[in-house]
Design a protein around this motif. Structure first.
Motif, PDB file in Angstrom:
ATOM      1  N   GLY A  14      -6.868   6.742  -8.552  1.00 56.34           N
ATOM      2  CA  GLY A  14      -8.225   7.216  -8.292  1.00 56.34           C
ATOM      3  C   GLY A  14      -8.385   7.752  -6.882  1.00 56.34           C
ATOM      4  O   GLY A  14      -9.487   7.957  -6.400  1.00 56.34           O
ATOM      5  N   LYS A  15      -7.248   7.976  -6.208  1.00 55.37           N
ATOM      6  CA  LYS A  15      -7.281   8.419  -4.805  1.00 55.37           C
ATOM      7  C   LYS A  15      -6.218   9.485  -4.553  1.00 55.37           C
ATOM      8  O   LYS A  15      -5.195   9.523  -5.202  1.00 55.37           O
ATOM      9  N   LYS A  16      -6.484  10.313  -3.544  1.00 54.59           N
ATOM     10  CA  LYS A  16      -5.489  11.282  -3.072  1.00 54.59           C
ATOM     11  C   LYS A  16      -4.678  10.693  -1.931  1.00 54.59           C
ATOM     12  O   LYS A  16      -3.517  11.032  -1.750  1.00 54.59           O
ATOM     13  N   GLU A  17      -5.314   9.820  -1.150  1.00 52.81           N
ATOM     14  CA  GLU A  17      -4.680   9.286   0.059  1.00 52.81           C
ATOM     15  C   GLU A  17      -5.307   7.942   0.419  1.00 52.81           C
ATOM     16  O   GLU A  17      -6.505   7.747   0.222  1.00 52.81           O
ATOM     17  N   ILE A  18      -4.470   7.045   0.937  1.00 55.56           N
ATOM     18  CA  ILE A  18      -4.974   5.769   1.445  1.00 55.56           C
ATOM     19  C   ILE A  18      -4.252   5.446   2.747  1.00 55.56           C
ATOM     20  O   ILE A  18      -3.229   6.054   3.066  1.00 55.56           O
ATOM     21  N   GLU A  19      -4.795   4.504   3.482  1.00 52.05           N
ATOM     22  CA  GLU A  19      -4.159   3.978   4.697  1.00 52.05           C
ATOM     23  C   GLU A  19      -3.682   2.570   4.387  1.00 52.05           C
ATOM     24  O   GLU A  19      -4.416   1.788   3.783  1.00 52.05           O
ATOM     25  N   ILE A  20      -2.450   2.258   4.804  1.00 55.36           N
ATOM     26  CA  ILE A  20      -1.881   0.915   4.595  1.00 55.36           C
ATOM     27  C   ILE A  20      -1.318   0.458   5.934  1.00 55.36           C
ATOM     28  O   ILE A  20      -0.706   1.245   6.646  1.00 55.36           O
ATOM     29  N   LYS A  21      -1.491  -0.816   6.212  1.00 56.29           N
ATOM     30  CA  LYS A  21      -0.930  -1.395   7.440  1.00 56.29           C
ATOM     31  C   LYS A  21      -0.080  -2.610   7.088  1.00 56.29           C
ATOM     32  O   LYS A  21      -0.283  -3.250   6.065  1.00 56.29           O
TER      33      LYS A  21
END
Length: 87
Positions: A14-21
């Protein structure tokens, strides 16, 4: 790090891009993504444990790096493509 999804993986997440840490390897990234988006690992890893699709870290295919042990840094950009279909 930025993780960008393409094609059918955008439907799954449901996303094009996410941030992960906080992940240090591609394996850890996939484990984290599978908790967030159940079934994504199944889309990207075949029965033999090989890459099914394509995963790029800063434009480099993990097949030509250290595969699942490829190290990741916070400033990296990971592009994840599903297996190609057609015929």
């Amino acid at each position: 790090m930025k993780v960008k999804f393409y094609a059918t993986l955008r439907d799954l997440t449901g996303k094009k891009e996410i941030e992960i840490k906080g992940v240090k390897t591609v394996k850890e990234l996939l484990d984290t993504l599978d908790k967030m988006f159940p079934g994504i690992k199944k889309e990207l890893i075949d029965e033999d444990g090989d890459v099914n699709g394509m995963i790029l870290v800063n434009g480099h295919n993990i097949v030509h790096l250290k595969l699942w042990d490829t190290e990741l840094k916070e400033e990296d950009v990971v592009h994840i493509f599903p297996p190609a279909g057609g015929g």
